[in-house]
Design a protein around this motif. Structure first.
Motif, PDB file in Angstrom:
ATOM      1  N   ILE A 101      21.225   6.746  17.080  1.00 51.28           N
ATOM      2  CA  ILE A 101      22.270   6.478  16.086  1.00 51.28           C
ATOM      3  C   ILE A 101      21.740   5.627  14.943  1.00 51.28           C
ATOM      4  CG2 ILE A 101      24.474   5.274  15.718  1.00 51.28           C
ATOM      5  CD1 ILE A 101      25.334   6.155  18.478  1.00 51.28           C
ATOM      6  N   SER A 102      20.699   4.841  15.197  1.00 54.16           N
ATOM      7  CA  SER A 102      20.178   3.951  14.160  1.00 54.16           C
ATOM      8  C   SER A 102      19.652   4.729  12.949  1.00 54.16           C
ATOM      9  CB  SER A 102      19.060   3.069  14.735  1.00 54.16           C
ATOM     10  OG  SER A 102      17.902   3.836  15.048  1.00 54.16           O
ATOM     11  N   ILE A 103      19.165   5.938  13.161  1.00 55.14           N
ATOM     12  CA  ILE A 103      18.604   6.716  12.052  1.00 55.14           C
ATOM     13  C   ILE A 103      19.679   7.096  11.035  1.00 55.14           C
ATOM     14  CG2 ILE A 103      17.361   8.795  11.389  1.00 55.14           C
ATOM     15  CD1 ILE A 103      15.707   6.645  12.852  1.00 55.14           C
ATOM     16  N   PRO A 104      20.786   7.743  11.438  1.00 55.50           N
ATOM     17  CA  PRO A 104      21.822   8.033  10.435  1.00 55.50           C
ATOM     18  C   PRO A 104      22.438   6.775   9.841  1.00 55.50           C
ATOM     19  CG  PRO A 104      22.567   8.605  12.649  1.00 55.50           C
ATOM     20  CD  PRO A 104      21.110   8.335  12.744  1.00 55.50           C
ATOM     21  N   THR A 105      22.468   5.699  10.619  1.00 59.06           N
ATOM     22  CA  THR A 105      22.979   4.438  10.088  1.00 59.06           C
ATOM     23  C   THR A 105      22.095   3.926   8.952  1.00 59.06           C
ATOM     24  OG1 THR A 105      23.876   3.850  12.262  1.00 59.06           O
ATOM     25  CG2 THR A 105      23.612   2.070  10.661  1.00 59.06           C
ATOM     26  N   ILE A 106      20.787   4.011   9.147  1.00 62.31           N
ATOM     27  CA  ILE A 106      19.840   3.582   8.110  1.00 62.31           C
ATOM     28  C   ILE A 106      19.948   4.482   6.885  1.00 62.31           C
ATOM     29  CG2 ILE A 106      17.385   3.397   7.539  1.00 62.31           C
ATOM     30  CD1 ILE A 106      16.918   2.559  10.464  1.00 62.31           C
ATOM     31  N   LEU A 107      20.038   5.795   7.102  1.00 67.75           N
ATOM     32  CA  LEU A 107      20.159   6.726   5.982  1.00 67.75           C
ATOM     33  C   LEU A 107      21.415   6.448   5.164  1.00 67.75           C
ATOM     34  CD1 LEU A 107      19.124  10.106   7.672  1.00 67.75           C
ATOM     35  CD2 LEU A 107      17.749   8.668   6.161  1.00 67.75           C
ATOM     36  N   ALA A 108      22.530   6.213   5.864  1.00 62.02           N
ATOM     37  CA  ALA A 108      23.786   5.932   5.165  1.00 62.02           C
ATOM     38  C   ALA A 108      23.722   4.598   4.428  1.00 62.02           C
ATOM     39  CB  ALA A 108      24.943   5.935   6.164  1.00 62.02           C
ATOM     40  N   ALA A 109      23.112   3.586   5.060  1.00 59.42           N
ATOM     41  CA  ALA A 109      22.997   2.277   4.417  1.00 59.42           C
ATOM     42  C   ALA A 109      22.137   2.369   3.158  1.00 59.42           C
ATOM     43  CB  ALA A 109      22.398   1.269   5.402  1.00 59.42           C
ATOM     44  N   LEU A 110      21.027   3.102   3.248  1.00 60.34           N
ATOM     45  CA  LEU A 110      20.176   3.278   2.073  1.00 60.34           C
ATOM     46  C   LEU A 110      20.934   3.960   0.946  1.00 60.34           C
ATOM     47  CD1 LEU A 110      16.747   4.431   3.572  1.00 60.34           C
ATOM     48  CD2 LEU A 110      17.155   2.364   2.220  1.00 60.34           C
ATOM     49  N   HIS A 111      21.698   4.975   1.293  1.00 61.07           N
ATOM     50  CA  HIS A 111      22.383   5.777   0.280  1.00 61.07           C
ATOM     51  C   HIS A 111      23.521   5.012  -0.398  1.00 61.07           C
ATOM     52  CE1 HIS A 111      23.692   9.513  -1.627  1.00 61.07           C
ATOM     53  NE2 HIS A 111      24.941   9.200  -1.296  1.00 61.07           N
ATOM     54  N   PHE A 112      24.305   4.304   0.386  1.00 61.94           N
ATOM     55  CA  PHE A 112      25.503   3.668  -0.157  1.00 61.94           C
ATOM     56  C   PHE A 112      25.301   2.221  -0.597  1.00 61.94           C
ATOM     57  CE2 PHE A 112      27.372   7.028   2.596  1.00 61.94           C
ATOM     58  CZ  PHE A 112      28.086   7.700   1.611  1.00 61.94           C
TER      59      PHE A 112
END
Length: 277
Positions: A20-31
């Motif tokens: 789950i940490s991977i999509p969390t990081i991707l979303a944090a980077l994006h937003f």
């Protein structure tokens, strides 16, 4: 079935958190990342760098692009994890391959895009950029095909494992060709020939003629047949999703080259890690 349920109960809860940490990081980077910094993470063909060759894979051009890749990530990594961890009992193979894909795939896909497609064939304009997680998603999809080979190899040997990967791969190519309407007579004959050669290694003509022998063989190899057919169908669906016939969607180019490169790399890497490990 009982063994599978037991393995599911033994799965570390930490695995879910790491995945789950991977999509969390991707979303944090994006937003959360300021635009001035975020745009600097993309790879620009007229200003290439080793750093952005890697960071570009973790950036996205729009909210829709991000959400699509998050859904694709969840599906591909979930199936690869289920196959390698539950069916094959190869948790270390999964994690080594998974981390390696995250670290290496961006460099590989960007190198091919830049060196071959941009420099040699000039398919991209000079002001084009590259971004997106889909190359890695292709690698995760390839893990399922590689996982089929690992499953078979651990039970019957390396060569049967390789043959199963080649067989499913040929079936996926045929499936894609039929759906896209690009299947020629020559391609069809080559696919049939390849699948027939692989089948002939393990199934004799006498066995095919005997229904009782077919039933006996099916009962004896029921588990691998289910795994190969079941996950093989999933692989065909992955290939279809990764290589759409319409490469222009919502005004953007779908980089099927990165998808295909990632898929092949993920397949090979899974097998290599399984052999070394």
């Amino acid at each position: 079935m009982g063994q599978t349920k037991q393995l599911v109960k033994q799965l570390p809860s930490s695995d879910i958190g790491l995945l789950i940490s991977i999509p969390t990081i991707l979303a944090a980077l994006h937003f959360l990342t300021p635009d001035s910094i975020y745009t600097g993470l993309c790879f620009y063909y007229n200003d290439p760098s080793i750093v952005t060759a890697w960071t570009a894979a973790y950036t996205h051009g729009s909210n829709g692009h991000l959400l699509y890749n998050l859904g694709a990530y969840t599906l591909t990594v979930g199936i690869a994890y289920w196959l390698l961890t539950v069916f094959v009992d190869a948790r270390r193979v999964f994690w080594i391959t998974f981390v390696s894909l995250l670290l290496l795939t961006p460099f590989l896909t960007t190198a091919i895009d830049y060196g071959i497609l941009y420099q040699h064939y000039e398919l991209f304009p000079s002001d084009a950029d590259s971004k997106g997680f889909s190359g890695i998603i292709g690698g995760l999809a390839g893990m399922t095909l590689g996982g089929i080979g690992v499953y078979v190899a651990r039970r019957y040997g390396v060569w049967p494992g390789i043959h199963s990967v080649v067989g499913v791969g040929l079936a996926a190519v045929g499936f894609l060709s039929v759906l896209h309407g690009t299947l020629s007579a020559q391609t069809g004959l080559l696919l049939i020939f390849g699948l027939s050669v692989i089948s002939a290694i393990y199934i004799s003509f006498d066995e095919i003629r005997s229904w009782s022998q077919i039933r006996k063989t099916r009962e004896e190899y029921n588990d691998p047949i289910v795994v190969i057919l079941g996950f093989g169908i999933i692989v065909c669906a992955f290939v279809w999703a990764l290589i759409p016939i319409d490469v222009i969607q919502s005004g953007s180019f779908v980089n099927i080259f990165a998808h295909g490169t990632g898929f092949v790399f993920g397949t090979l890497l899974t097998g290599i890690v399984a052999i070394i490990e």
